[in-house]
Motif scaffolding. Structure first.
Motif, PDB file in Angstrom:
ATOM      1  N   ILE A   1      33.926  35.185  41.385  1.00 27.97           N
ATOM      2  CA  ILE A   1      33.674  36.447  40.694  1.00 27.97           C
ATOM      3  C   ILE A   1      33.294  36.200  39.243  1.00 27.97           C
ATOM      4  CG2 ILE A   1      34.703  38.642  39.974  1.00 27.97           C
ATOM      5  CD1 ILE A   1      36.582  38.417  42.370  1.00 27.97           C
ATOM      6  N   ALA A   2      34.044  35.327  38.566  1.00 26.93           N
ATOM      7  CA  ALA A   2      33.807  35.066  37.147  1.00 26.93           C
ATOM      8  C   ALA A   2      34.398  33.710  36.783  1.00 26.93           C
ATOM      9  CB  ALA A   2      34.426  36.160  36.290  1.00 26.93           C
ATOM     10  N   THR A   3      33.903  33.128  35.688  1.00 31.04           N
ATOM     11  CA  THR A   3      34.350  31.797  35.280  1.00 31.04           C
ATOM     12  C   THR A   3      34.826  31.803  33.823  1.00 31.04           C
ATOM     13  OG1 THR A   3      32.174  31.090  34.468  1.00 31.04           O
ATOM     14  CG2 THR A   3      32.617  30.786  36.826  1.00 31.04           C
ATOM     15  N   ASN A   4      35.469  30.683  33.453  1.00 34.81           N
ATOM     16  CA  ASN A   4      35.922  30.451  32.069  1.00 34.81           C
ATOM     17  C   ASN A   4      36.821  31.578  31.566  1.00 34.81           C
ATOM     18  OD1 ASN A   4      34.504  27.978  31.848  1.00 34.81           O
ATOM     19  ND2 ASN A   4      32.614  29.102  31.441  1.00 34.81           N
ATOM     20  N   VAL A   5      37.727  31.999  32.428  1.00 33.66           N
ATOM     21  CA  VAL A   5      38.647  33.081  32.101  1.00 33.66           C
ATOM     22  C   VAL A   5      39.949  32.491  31.562  1.00 33.66           C
ATOM     23  CG1 VAL A   5      39.927  35.042  33.052  1.00 33.66           C
ATOM     24  CG2 VAL A   5      37.627  34.515  33.893  1.00 33.66           C
ATOM     25  N   ASP A   6      40.492  33.093  30.514  1.00 34.54           N
ATOM     26  CA  ASP A   6      41.765  32.654  29.944  1.00 34.54           C
ATOM     27  C   ASP A   6      42.960  33.331  30.599  1.00 34.54           C
ATOM     28  OD1 ASP A   6      40.692  30.907  27.937  1.00 34.54           O
ATOM     29  OD2 ASP A   6      40.074  32.695  26.824  1.00 34.54           O
ATOM     30  N   GLN A   7      42.806  34.595  30.944  1.00 36.19           N
ATOM     31  CA  GLN A   7      43.931  35.308  31.538  1.00 36.19           C
ATOM     32  C   GLN A   7      43.443  36.378  32.502  1.00 36.19           C
ATOM     33  OE1 GLN A   7      46.317  37.405  28.621  1.00 36.19           O
ATOM     34  NE2 GLN A   7      44.577  38.440  27.698  1.00 36.19           N
ATOM     35  N   MET A   8      44.280  36.652  33.484  1.00 39.12           N
ATOM     36  CA  MET A   8      44.023  37.747  34.409  1.00 39.12           C
ATOM     37  C   MET A   8      44.915  38.918  34.009  1.00 39.12           C
ATOM     38  SD  MET A   8      44.636  38.024  38.544  1.00 39.12           S
ATOM     39  CE  MET A   8      43.308  36.919  39.003  1.00 39.12           C
ATOM     40  N   VAL A   9      44.295  40.033  33.719  1.00 33.93           N
ATOM     41  CA  VAL A   9      45.041  41.238  33.360  1.00 33.93           C
ATOM     42  C   VAL A   9      45.034  42.142  34.591  1.00 33.93           C
ATOM     43  CG1 VAL A   9      45.223  43.185  31.784  1.00 33.93           C
ATOM     44  CG2 VAL A   9      44.322  40.999  30.963  1.00 33.93           C
ATOM     45  N   ILE A  10      46.200  42.292  35.186  1.00 31.47           N
ATOM     46  CA  ILE A  10      46.337  43.035  36.436  1.00 31.47           C
ATOM     47  C   ILE A  10      46.680  44.483  36.099  1.00 31.47           C
ATOM     48  CG2 ILE A  10      47.551  43.188  38.636  1.00 31.47           C
ATOM     49  CD1 ILE A  10      48.257  40.171  38.212  1.00 31.47           C
ATOM     50  N   ILE A  11      45.740  45.367  36.343  1.00 29.19           N
ATOM     51  CA  ILE A  11      45.937  46.783  36.046  1.00 29.19           C
ATOM     52  C   ILE A  11      46.476  47.475  37.299  1.00 29.19           C
ATOM     53  CG2 ILE A  11      44.912  48.886  35.126  1.00 29.19           C
ATOM     54  CD1 ILE A  11      44.635  46.525  33.239  1.00 29.19           C
ATOM     55  N   MET A  12      47.680  48.008  37.186  1.00 31.07           N
ATOM     56  CA  MET A  12      48.295  48.753  38.272  1.00 31.07           C
ATOM     57  C   MET A  12      48.586  50.166  37.767  1.00 31.07           C
ATOM     58  SD  MET A  12      48.622  46.435  40.727  1.00 31.07           S
ATOM     59  CE  MET A  12      49.767  47.232  41.864  1.00 31.07           C
ATOM     60  N   ALA A  13      48.322  51.156  38.583  1.00 26.16           N
ATOM     61  CA  ALA A  13      48.656  52.530  38.195  1.00 26.16           C
ATOM     62  C   ALA A  13      50.102  52.822  38.562  1.00 26.16           C
ATOM     63  CB  ALA A  13      47.730  53.517  38.890  1.00 26.16           C
ATOM     64  N   ALA A  14      50.803  53.469  37.648  1.00 29.83           N
ATOM     65  CA  ALA A  14      52.158  53.914  37.963  1.00 29.83           C
ATOM     66  C   ALA A  14      52.124  55.025  39.011  1.00 29.83           C
ATOM     67  CB  ALA A  14      52.858  54.405  36.702  1.00 29.83           C
ATOM     68  N   LYS A  15      50.994  55.740  39.050  1.00 33.48           N
ATOM     69  CA  LYS A  15      50.806  56.833  39.990  1.00 33.48           C
ATOM     70  C   LYS A  15      49.315  57.157  40.036  1.00 33.48           C
ATOM     71  CE  LYS A  15      53.029  61.254  41.115  1.00 33.48           C
ATOM     72  NZ  LYS A  15      53.942  62.307  40.607  1.00 33.48           N
ATOM     73  N   GLU A  16      48.852  57.593  41.213  1.00 32.62           N
ATOM     74  CA  GLU A  16      47.451  58.020  41.390  1.00 32.62           C
ATOM     75  C   GLU A  16      46.444  56.922  41.030  1.00 32.62           C
ATOM     76  OE1 GLU A  16      46.614  61.736  39.459  1.00 32.62           O
ATOM     77  OE2 GLU A  16      48.349  62.724  40.294  1.00 32.62           O
TER      78      GLU A  16
ATOM     79  N   ALA B   1      40.030  38.785  32.360  1.00 29.42           N
ATOM     80  CA  ALA B   1      39.488  39.464  33.527  1.00 29.42           C
ATOM     81  C   ALA B   1      40.413  40.593  33.914  1.00 29.42           C
ATOM     82  CB  ALA B   1      39.330  38.493  34.685  1.00 29.42           C
ATOM     83  N   LEU B   2      39.896  41.806  33.912  1.00 32.97           N
ATOM     84  CA  LEU B   2      40.668  42.970  34.321  1.00 32.97           C
ATOM     85  C   LEU B   2      40.465  43.174  35.815  1.00 32.97           C
ATOM     86  CD1 LEU B   2      40.549  43.284  31.237  1.00 32.97           C
ATOM     87  CD2 LEU B   2      40.381  45.742  31.560  1.00 32.97           C
ATOM     88  N   VAL B   3      41.557  43.163  36.568  1.00 29.61           N
ATOM     89  CA  VAL B   3      41.463  43.350  38.010  1.00 29.61           C
ATOM     90  C   VAL B   3      42.375  44.486  38.427  1.00 29.61           C
ATOM     91  CG1 VAL B   3      40.910  40.919  38.419  1.00 29.61           C
ATOM     92  CG2 VAL B   3      43.293  41.680  38.533  1.00 29.61           C
ATOM     93  N   GLY B   4      42.055  45.071  39.570  1.00 32.30           N
ATOM     94  CA  GLY B   4      42.853  46.174  40.087  1.00 32.30           C
ATOM     95  C   GLY B   4      41.982  47.102  40.907  1.00 32.30           C
ATOM     96  N   HIS B   5      42.620  47.840  41.774  1.00 29.96           N
ATOM     97  CA  HIS B   5      41.884  48.804  42.595  1.00 29.96           C
ATOM     98  C   HIS B   5      41.143  49.812  41.727  1.00 29.96           C
ATOM     99  CE1 HIS B   5      42.773  47.785  46.651  1.00 29.96           C
ATOM    100  NE2 HIS B   5      44.075  47.969  46.566  1.00 29.96           N
TER     101      HIS B   5
END
Length: 316
Positions: free
Chosen positions: A91-106, A181-185
């Protein structure tokens, strides 16, 4: 301004069909094609140009260039090719951190999905940051266990709301000077958070579907955005099913860092911590030393994977 036919170092910030937008160190952005062995590679080939790649570019005009070489990658984020669970797509390269975005609701919070993301981060040697967004819509007491356990395994959690502004400054500081890298549904608010820290970015947002509870896909390609305060973010397309490519059942345990202090005490050296007798990891779960819900997620992920060929019919 640089001379044509001169070579520069740049970073790929966007792919546009068979062309690539490359940000040069002097602040210019070139539209580039590829040259040499890079020509003709399909987009899912490991050697193809990816967003985040540092590349050597030869100028052919003041606005155009040719990518001649991909410089060594220090990290990557991958998923499985759709329908081919054990074929890698970078998906992407040379990433320092994965930021996992989760919704508390909806959409509703699912710790099983969070732990799948953490497996991907651990496999790719990426620091993980958990961002629990839309906290204004939920009772934060419901997340007390997660706020206790995940920081203990090296995964800090920040609470954010693009609506109220809560946690936005901390979110910004966590991104400063890094490639994140921002990931999440879709629907968890990745794009809204980006707009909150960089109001000038014109990114499309979409509401969560009330019928399905899932977000509507608003980002259709991977793009790297420079941050005005330093660093880059990569906003990835919504991934409904994050594939765990190239991971077999016996390998999964190595990506659960909270198991490591106990594994040497298991009765069997190759214990998978599922049904084996004398398992120190299961004992730690029973004693409350390992988060039980995370262990349950491990079991579910384990059962979703397949065994490696050398493991089949192996006597204990």
């Amino acid at each position: 301004m640089g001379k044509t036919d001169q070579q520069y170092t740049g970073k790929v910030i966007r792919t546009i069909r068979k062309q690539y937008a490359v940000a040069l160190e002097d602040g210019r952005t070139l539209l580039c094609s590829v040259r040499g062995r890079l020509v003709g590679l399909p987009s899912n080939h490991q050697g193809a140009v990816k967003v985040g790649d540092d590349v050597l570019v030869r100028l052919i005009s003041e606005e155009e260039g040719v990518i001649e070489e991909i410089l060594p990658r220090k990290s990557k984020i991958s998923r499985a090719v759709e329908g081919k669970a054990y074929r890698e797509h970078i998906i992407a390269t040379n990433v320092d951190q994965m930021v996992i975005i989760m919704a508390a609701k909806e959409p509703p919070f699912k710790s099983g999905l969070l732990d799948r993301y953490l497996v991907i981060a651990e496999k790719n040697h990426l620091q993980a940051l958990i961002c629990l967004n839309k906290i204004d819509l939920a009772n934060r007491e419901e997340f007390a266990d997660y706020l206790k356990w995940y920081p203990q395994i090296g995964c800090p959690i920040i609470l954010t709301s693009a609506v109220t502004g809560e946690g936005i400054e901390e979110f910004k500081q966590r991104l400063k000077g890094k490639v994140s890298a921002l990931v999440g549904h879709s629907g968890v608010g990745k794009t809204s958070l980006i707009q909150k820290i960089e109001p000038g970015l014109d990114l499309k947002t979409g509401p969560t579907s009330k019928k399905t509870g899932k977000g509507r896909h608003t980002t259709t390609y991977v793009e790297l955005y420079p941050l005005s305060f330093g660093g880059y973010i990569i906003d990835t397309p919504g991934i409904r099913e994050l594939g765990l490519w190239d991971i077999y059942r016996s390998e999964l345990k190595q990506y659960f860092v909270d198991f490591r202090p106990y594994e040497e005490h298991c009765q069997f050296a190759d214990c998978n911590h599922i049904q084996e007798p004398g398992c120190a990891v299961k004992e730690a779960v029973e004693k409350g030393e390992i988060f039980a819900e995370r262990y349950d997620n491990y079991v579910n992920i384990y059962l979703s994977l397949r065994s490696a060929p050398y493991e089949l019919l192996r006597p204990r």
